[in-house]
Structures are given as structure tokens and as C-alpha cells.
Design an enzyme around this catalytic site. Structure first.
Site, PDB file in Angstrom:
ATOM      1  N   CYS A 151       4.978   4.122   9.533  1.00 37.61           N
ATOM      2  CA  CYS A 151       5.600   5.031   8.646  1.00 37.61           C
ATOM      3  C   CYS A 151       4.766   5.987   7.811  1.00 37.61           C
ATOM      4  O   CYS A 151       4.138   7.069   8.541  1.00 37.61           O
ATOM      5  CB  CYS A 151       6.617   4.580   7.178  1.00 37.61           C
ATOM      6  SG  CYS A 151       7.368   5.252   6.308  1.00 37.61           S
ATOM      7  N   HIS A 207       9.448   0.900  10.338  1.00 36.82           N
ATOM      8  CA  HIS A 207      10.094  -0.060   9.670  1.00 36.82           C
ATOM      9  C   HIS A 207      10.205  -1.107  10.247  1.00 36.82           C
ATOM     10  O   HIS A 207      10.701  -1.994  10.078  1.00 36.82           O
ATOM     11  CB  HIS A 207       9.516  -0.453   8.024  1.00 36.82           C
ATOM     12  CG  HIS A 207       9.253   0.084   7.003  1.00 36.82           C
ATOM     13  ND1 HIS A 207       7.704   0.336   6.667  1.00 36.82           N
ATOM     14  CD2 HIS A 207       9.484   1.547   6.742  1.00 36.82           C
ATOM     15  CE1 HIS A 207       7.055   1.336   5.881  1.00 36.82           C
ATOM     16  NE2 HIS A 207       8.565   2.013   5.925  1.00 36.82           N
ATOM     17  N   GLU A 236       7.896  -4.254  10.912  1.00 35.30           N
ATOM     18  CA  GLU A 236       8.130  -5.209   9.692  1.00 35.30           C
ATOM     19  C   GLU A 236       8.886  -5.665   9.150  1.00 35.30           C
ATOM     20  O   GLU A 236       8.685  -7.231   8.689  1.00 35.30           O
ATOM     21  CB  GLU A 236       5.979  -5.294   9.071  1.00 35.30           C
ATOM     22  CG  GLU A 236       6.765  -4.068   7.397  1.00 35.30           C
ATOM     23  CD  GLU A 236       6.945  -2.861   7.763  1.00 35.30           C
ATOM     24  OE1 GLU A 236       7.414  -2.444   8.571  1.00 35.30           O
ATOM     25  OE2 GLU A 236       7.109  -2.334   6.566  1.00 35.30           O
TER      26      GLU A 236
END
Ligand code: MN
Length: 243
Positions: free
Chosen positions: A115, A218, A220
Site C-alpha cells: 500500500c 493489503h 496481510e
């Protein structure tokens, strides 16, 4: 032995429960930590420091660098004045991450940039950004989703033969989206490896390094629900393994 992955952080200012005293904290989302740990790496959080020698000290001990998400980058790094849609800037974080990125590029240290991270990496390597995706010539999709973070809200088309398409095991995928900036021109030595269907750049990478991958989404937040997102961290940690 687990490779040591340096994870950059942001700063948070709060004045609550401190008797009115402004209390600065270095913070990073725990999803980044969990994703690295789950993939077999040993995450260490790299704080926001002022001394350049500290930064070269970090580089000496880490096997890979994860540039985490956050606010906007000062557009002066790519020779632009701030437009009105620019978000919040953290000059201290900017300078730490620019130095870390440049050192990682110089020393061919594996980098996963997420990001804000893709934007930092691209600018550190000489590329440019849209300060706000309204600057894109065409109307864009919703890139700041209201759905939960693990939900894949828009499609990406991946370049055949790219690292990202190898990791996904296909050419079309779905990712989450929480950004209002994006890469405008990829830096020299980098190429665009994924775009959303409105043309916004969603991944850049370089074949000139061991592992240099930036993603605008993202992973994660997605790794527990989407195997492709877990595979990104697995591929990164593998590339960071000491020989
Ligand atoms: Mn997006």
C-alpha cells in the site's frame, strides 16, 4: 533459522490519559507481524529514528524489508506541490522509509512493499505517484472499500510471467482495496505487473533484484482467508532465507 524481517511503522499521536501531554507512539498493524510470523519469518519492528547511522544499523541486521501501509508521502519527493486532495504527511516516517528503501535497493535486500509501501518504494527508486486517484484520466472504481479488510473487493489483471502472477498461480485475481493514492509512473528498472480494470496500478516489480515486489492492496489482512495472499508472504520470506 528464521530470516529477520524488518517491518516499518508509523507514528500515532494521542493526548488521552496523559494529563494533556502529547504522547507519540510508534505503531504498526499487528496483521503485518502475524503474516510474517505465519510465513516463517521473524518480524522485528523498525522504529522511526532520526540518526542515519541507526538506519544503516537496521539494514545490517535484517534479511528483508517490509514497507507497511500508512498515510501519504510528501509529494516534494517526486518534485510536485501538494494538491488539495493530499492526505496527512509524516515527514519523519517519510525520511526513514526513503533511506531504508534506497539502502535495500543498493544492497539488493528483498523488499515487500504494501500500500503506502509500494508508493515509497516507487518514489525511492525514482518513480511518481497520483497524489489522489482523481488525477487519473479515467473515472476510477471504488478503491477505498467499505467491506471488511479480508474481503476481496476488486479484480486485478496480472502480467504473464510476472512474480505476482506466479504467486497467484493465475492471471486474474481479486484483492482488497484501501487507498486513494497510486503509482503514476513506475520507476526505471521496475515494471507494472498488475492493474485493476480501471487501469490503476496494483503491483510493480523488478527483475533486476532478488525480490522486489510492491502491491497496492493489503495481503496481510487477507492471508487467513485467501491462499494467494498467504503465498505472497511465503515467497517473500523464502527469498529472505540466509544462504
Ligand atoms: Mn485498489
Amino acid at each position: 533459522m528464521r530470516p529477520i524481517i524488518g517491518v516499518t511503522c508509523g507514528s500515532d499521536v494521542s493526548a488521552s490519559n496523559t494529563g494533556g501531554r502529547v504522547y507519540r507512539k510508534n505503531t504498526v498493524g499487528s496483521d503485518y507481524i502475524s503474516a510474517i510470523e505465519h510465513a516463517g519469518g521473524a518480524p522485528v519492528v523498525l522504529p522511526i529514528v532520526e540518526d542515519e547511522e541507526c538506519i544503516s544499523g537496521f539494514i545490517d541486521i535484517i534479511d528483508g524489508l517490509l514497507l507497511s501501509g500508512g498515510g501519504d508521502i510528501d509529494p516534494s519527493f517526486f518534485n510536485e506541490e501538494p494538491i488539495s486532495a493530499l492526505g496527512s504527511i509524516d515527514p519523519n516516517r517519510d525520511s526513514v522509509e526513503m533511506l531504508l528503501s534506497k539502502a535495500a535497493l543498493e544492497q539488493d535486500l528483498p523488499v515487500l512493499a504494501i500500500c503506502r509501501g509500494i508508493q515509497v518504494l516507487n518514489v525511492a527508486a525514482g518513480g511518481t505517484l497520483y497524489q489522489d486517484i482523481s488525477q487519473h484520466s479515467k473515472e476510477t472504481l471504488k478503491h477505498r472499500q467499505s467491506a471488511p479488510g479480508w474481503h476481496a473487493s476488486h479484480t486485478i489483471q496480472m502480467e504473464p510471467g510476472s512474480l505476482i502472477s506466479e504467486i497467484f498461480g493465475k492471471r486474474t485475481g481479486r484483492v482488497n482495496s484501501f487507498h486513494h493514492q497510486a503509482v503514476r509512473d513506475a520507476a526505471d528498472g521496475f515494471y507494472v505487473s498488475a492493474r485493476s480494470n480501471d487501469g490503476i496500478i496494483e503491483a510493480i516489480e523488478s527483475r533486476e533484484y532478488r525480490f522486489m515486489l510492491g502491491v497496492q492492496f493489503h495481503p496481510e489482512m487477507m492471508f487467513q482467508h485467501h491462499p494467494e495472499a498467504a503465498n505472497i508472504f511465503a515467497a517473500f520470506v523464502k527469498a529472505c532465507q540466509r544462504l
